[in-house]
Design a protein around this motif. Sequence first.
Motif, mmCIF file in Angstrom:
data_model
loop_
_atom_site.group_PDB
_atom_site.id
_atom_site.type_symbol
_atom_site.label_atom_id
_atom_site.label_comp_id
_atom_site.label_asym_id
_atom_site.label_seq_id
_atom_site.Cartn_x
_atom_site.Cartn_y
_atom_site.Cartn_z
ATOM 1 N N HIS B 151 0.935 -1.127 -0.090
ATOM 2 C CA HIS B 151 -0.103 -0.032 0.205
ATOM 3 C C HIS B 151 0.838 1.179 -0.083
ATOM 4 C CE1 HIS B 151 -2.822 2.996 1.513
ATOM 5 N NE2 HIS B 151 -3.788 2.402 1.356
ATOM 6 N N ILE B 152 0.413 2.405 -0.596
ATOM 7 C CA ILE B 152 1.405 3.529 -0.673
ATOM 8 C C ILE B 152 1.507 4.307 0.610
ATOM 9 C CG2 ILE B 152 1.372 3.439 -3.251
ATOM 10 C CD1 ILE B 152 -0.698 5.745 -2.976
ATOM 11 N N VAL B 153 0.407 4.168 1.659
ATOM 12 C CA VAL B 153 0.416 4.992 2.758
ATOM 13 C C VAL B 153 0.601 4.153 3.865
ATOM 14 C CG1 VAL B 153 -0.996 6.575 4.172
ATOM 15 C CG2 VAL B 153 -0.945 6.740 1.662
ATOM 16 N N LYS B 306 -1.739 14.188 -11.484
ATOM 17 C CA LYS B 306 -2.222 15.179 -10.508
ATOM 18 C C LYS B 306 -2.193 14.385 -9.299
ATOM 19 C CE LYS B 306 -6.572 15.806 -12.312
ATOM 20 N NZ LYS B 306 -8.050 16.154 -12.296
ATOM 21 N N CYS B 307 -1.940 13.111 -9.101
ATOM 22 C CA CYS B 307 -2.140 12.394 -7.889
ATOM 23 C C CYS B 307 -0.928 12.966 -6.968
ATOM 24 C CB CYS B 307 -1.571 10.896 -8.352
ATOM 25 S SG CYS B 307 -1.525 9.839 -6.856
ATOM 26 N N ILE B 308 -1.546 12.963 -5.461
ATOM 27 C CA ILE B 308 -0.836 13.583 -4.716
ATOM 28 C C ILE B 308 -0.491 11.984 -3.602
ATOM 29 C CG2 ILE B 308 -1.392 15.721 -4.674
ATOM 30 C CD1 ILE B 308 -3.440 15.139 -2.153
ATOM 31 N N PRO B 335 -5.969 1.322 -7.607
ATOM 32 C CA PRO B 335 -6.483 2.032 -9.026
ATOM 33 C C PRO B 335 -5.219 3.084 -9.488
ATOM 34 C CG PRO B 335 -8.206 2.129 -7.418
ATOM 35 C CD PRO B 335 -7.042 1.492 -6.593
ATOM 36 N N ILE B 336 -4.572 3.794 -8.667
ATOM 37 C CA ILE B 336 -3.518 4.589 -9.148
ATOM 38 C C ILE B 336 -2.341 3.735 -9.615
ATOM 39 C CG2 ILE B 336 -2.600 5.002 -6.726
ATOM 40 C CD1 ILE B 336 -2.639 7.606 -9.809
ATOM 41 N N GLY B 337 -2.193 2.791 -9.179
ATOM 42 C CA GLY B 337 -0.972 1.787 -9.544
ATOM 43 C C GLY B 337 -1.339 1.290 -11.028
ATOM 44 N N TYR B 362 -14.324 9.476 -7.396
ATOM 45 C CA TYR B 362 -14.969 10.277 -6.387
ATOM 46 C C TYR B 362 -14.317 10.705 -5.250
ATOM 47 C CZ TYR B 362 -19.225 11.108 -9.271
ATOM 48 O OH TYR B 362 -19.932 11.678 -10.420
ATOM 49 N N VAL B 363 -13.273 9.703 -4.885
ATOM 50 C CA VAL B 363 -12.676 9.643 -3.684
ATOM 51 C C VAL B 363 -11.592 10.563 -3.583
ATOM 52 C CG1 VAL B 363 -10.962 8.079 -3.185
ATOM 53 C CG2 VAL B 363 -12.880 8.130 -1.618
ATOM 54 N N CYS B 364 -10.912 10.904 -4.854
ATOM 55 C CA CYS B 364 -9.720 11.497 -4.997
ATOM 56 C C CYS B 364 -9.716 12.881 -4.780
ATOM 57 C CB CYS B 364 -9.270 11.154 -6.502
ATOM 58 S SG CYS B 364 -7.662 11.838 -6.799
ATOM 59 N N PRO B 365 -8.990 13.299 -3.950
ATOM 60 C CA PRO B 365 -8.653 14.770 -3.601
ATOM 61 C C PRO B 365 -8.386 15.787 -4.817
ATOM 62 C CG PRO B 365 -6.764 13.484 -2.745
ATOM 63 C CD PRO B 365 -7.628 12.301 -3.414
ATOM 64 N N THR B 366 -7.655 15.240 -5.738
ATOM 65 C CA THR B 366 -7.312 15.929 -6.793
ATOM 66 C C THR B 366 -8.275 15.667 -8.111
ATOM 67 O OG1 THR B 366 -5.520 14.638 -7.383
ATOM 68 C CG2 THR B 366 -5.201 16.666 -6.024
ATOM 69 N N LYS B 367 -9.085 14.866 -8.067
ATOM 70 C CA LYS B 367 -10.053 14.414 -9.177
ATOM 71 C C LYS B 367 -9.318 13.665 -10.254
ATOM 72 C CE LYS B 367 -13.904 17.689 -8.194
ATOM 73 N NZ LYS B 367 -14.765 18.581 -8.841
ATOM 74 N N VAL B 368 -8.391 12.828 -9.830
ATOM 75 C CA VAL B 368 -7.789 11.961 -11.054
ATOM 76 C C VAL B 368 -8.889 11.262 -11.529
ATOM 77 C CG1 VAL B 368 -6.119 10.276 -11.581
ATOM 78 C CG2 VAL B 368 -5.603 12.170 -9.881
ATOM 79 N N PRO B 369 -9.312 11.290 -12.765
ATOM 80 C CA PRO B 369 -10.413 10.445 -13.521
ATOM 81 C C PRO B 369 -9.908 9.103 -13.639
ATOM 82 C CG PRO B 369 -9.290 11.512 -15.122
ATOM 83 C CD PRO B 369 -8.603 11.999 -13.764
ATOM 84 N N LEU B 370 -9.662 8.294 -12.430
ATOM 85 C CA LEU B 370 -9.120 6.996 -12.405
ATOM 86 C C LEU B 370 -9.879 5.949 -13.351
ATOM 87 C CD1 LEU B 370 -8.019 7.027 -8.840
ATOM 88 C CD2 LEU B 370 -6.273 6.638 -10.458
ATOM 89 N N ASP B 371 -11.042 5.907 -13.274
ATOM 90 C CA ASP B 371 -11.687 5.022 -14.046
ATOM 91 C C ASP B 371 -11.607 5.183 -15.655
ATOM 92 O OD1 ASP B 371 -13.352 7.271 -13.583
ATOM 93 O OD2 ASP B 371 -15.232 6.046 -14.041
HETATM 94 S S1 SF4 Z 1 -7.050 9.144 -4.465
HETATM 95 FE FE1 SF4 Z 1 -5.896 10.321 -6.009
HETATM 96 S S2 SF4 Z 1 -4.745 11.451 -4.950
HETATM 97 FE FE2 SF4 Z 1 -4.950 9.799 -3.752
HETATM 98 S S3 SF4 Z 1 -3.921 8.090 -4.438
HETATM 99 FE FE3 SF4 Z 1 -5.380 7.777 -5.556
HETATM 100 S S4 SF4 Z 1 -5.215 8.906 -7.535
HETATM 101 FE FE4 SF4 Z 1 -3.721 9.624 -5.793
#
Ligand code: SF4
Lengths: 247, 459
Positions: B151-153, B306-308, B335-337, B362-371
């Motif tokens: 996991h990244i965090v 845009k991912c943070i 998803p970001i992976g 929808y959860v993403c704080p910078t609105k990365v359109p992951l889907d």
């Molecule tokens: S929710 Fe958005 S900012 Fe957070 S890890 Fe995923 S893509 Fe990055």
Amino acid sequence: MKIALFIPCLVNQMMPEVGIATLELLEKLGHQVILPKGQTCCGQPMTNSGCFNEARATTLKLLNSFKGVECDAIVCPAASCLVAAKENFHEFDDSDEAQAVIRKLYELTEFLHDVAPIASFNKAINSKVSLQMSCHGIRMLSLATPSESMDTPFNKVEAVLSGIEGLNIVYPQKRDECCGFGGTFALDEGAISGKMGKDKAHAHADTGAEFIVGFDPSCLLHIDGTVRRQQLPIATRHIAQIINMAL
Amino acid sequence: MTQTQTKTHAYKADIFCQDESRVDWHSKALWTLREKRDRAAKQLPEWEQLRTLGSQIKLHTLSNLGQYLETFEANCLANGIQVHWAKDATEHNQIAYDILSRHKVKKLVKSKSMLTEECHMNPYLEQRGIEVIDTDLGERIIQLAKQPPSHIVVPAIHMKKEEVGELFHEKINTQAGASDPTYLTRAARAHLREQFLSADAAMTGVNMAVADQGAVIVCTNEGNADMGANLPGVQIHSMGIDKLVPDMDSAAVILRTLARNATGQPITTYSSIYKAPKSGGEMHVIIVDNGRSDMLQDNILAESLKCIRCGGCLNTCPVYRRSGGFSYNYTIPGPIGIAVGASDDDSNSIPWACTLCGSCSYVCPTKVPLDKIIARHRRLKAEQGQLPYGKRHYMPLVGKLMANETALNCSMSIARTSLKILPHSLLKPFAGAWGKYRELPAGADSSFEAWFKRNREQK
Ligand code: SF4
């Protein structure tokens, strides 16, 4: 209103009862309903897999069956098929004729909420129902605020059903978590899809509701298969069937 | 395309799923974070505005990246910071090694860097005689267990506290059978303190690089980045080019969402701003591209920059929660992976390890359109002839069948009839994955179209 039905392949072939309920309820509401010929599939299984070339012929065939059809609205009782149809039509044909079709496309709940609301229901349904808030309907079609969003909450599905006397509406835990169908995901990622379906079916059953009610037949088909495998005391119904029963 | 040795996501997920209670435990641990995030977000009436702002800030910076990178470099230099540019992972590792070997560094303490994971820096330095100690508690746990992060965090989220207890007993001499988190954390802290005191250099990742300040911001909960950066003489900060923000105001917007979306905290315990070397010391910043500017060429893929790295999309993802971080064939899972790692996946399967439910977007704080990004990867893979094995064969057939009404009606009518008259136990093997986990649908009497013909058109 004059309404053309958009009956996706899954409903046509596997869940005709959903098509019938949709037709009957629209007729009871005083609309004139037609079924344009030549519809098969919106192309979603292919575009969802990344295969746009394979989707082209299918999508255009569906689009052609609506082009030039005289009607006020095209109504579909399946949210994810509707979303896919809209997107795919855009992708493969951006003519004015195609735009005219796209502008008339509505998912059934959306239509009953935004365009032609039901004035009153005639019959009470004394039953507890657990609503299945399927992903594409809420997140891509804005039928309700998704649980991730902090925007002012709204819920068209609940709003449409709330006029039915006696109906007790509840939600499963993790209220709008995906059920795991995801089109070919159910086949490509069997184990995860199976586990997601199982968790979802149990979450619905745990509410003690009699029916799982949803607006997306594909999710319902998936959940229904899982409910029966898990032998849970709950059954699935499409929102059209509930509304039709109450009219 | 040649078949490779890399196993598909589905294959690995299938193995993970065999221990259902572990799946439930994993899913619950992550969902708890999602719930904490929901509560934290709800407390800010301006949450959705912050998301919009965050997205706009990142998009703006990415659209003017060249200019901001230049400003950042100039301001860093003016502050006495040494700036290095790396086009890929190899260059990054070489630069880091050059700095370290110049100072005859034997031990490096490291904190908060998925980028060094992405560059596989630890083994590179270790082969050259430099000991690398990860100092974030979770990172240290997996480093001792010789595992990559899942996991990244919360990189060790896949390990239960009993397993950590066992590992610590073996590696840092804690009591056998101990699994009390407070006891284990204290022991780890004491162990790490020794490492900090004996290290010759420190390296950290970067949460944000502030262009008009020539400063980097590093967020931690344990304060370990600060322990590292403040003790030895040499400090190095590695960052992707996507970490730039224009100024402190924009950094503030992102700081407000980062921790809230990650763990539900209002802000990370430490949000440290480094903008000059300590007296007598050296401060280096390594700016890494490693494929990021290629991603910028594609309008849709570009938005993944845009991912943070808050991890929110992992916590909400129903697939990640049930398949675990090691199923994704990339350093960053979830998803970001998929969004940033799909082109590196030899099994060509991770873009399909997703139901496109959209919860992540929808959860993403910078609105990365992951889907949308994931769907884009599917399309790119398909266009490059890199569909996963089964799909390559059945998709063209499905396409032909669906476009042909007669064939479709015919085959579906056979399917309906078989579903009705054959015992389902007989059909199950033919229904593959569907039948393995669910009952087959009951066959309907006729299609809706046929019903309509009988009941409406003939009247
Ligand atoms: S929710 Fe958005 S900012 Fe957070 S890890 Fe995923 S893509 Fe990055």
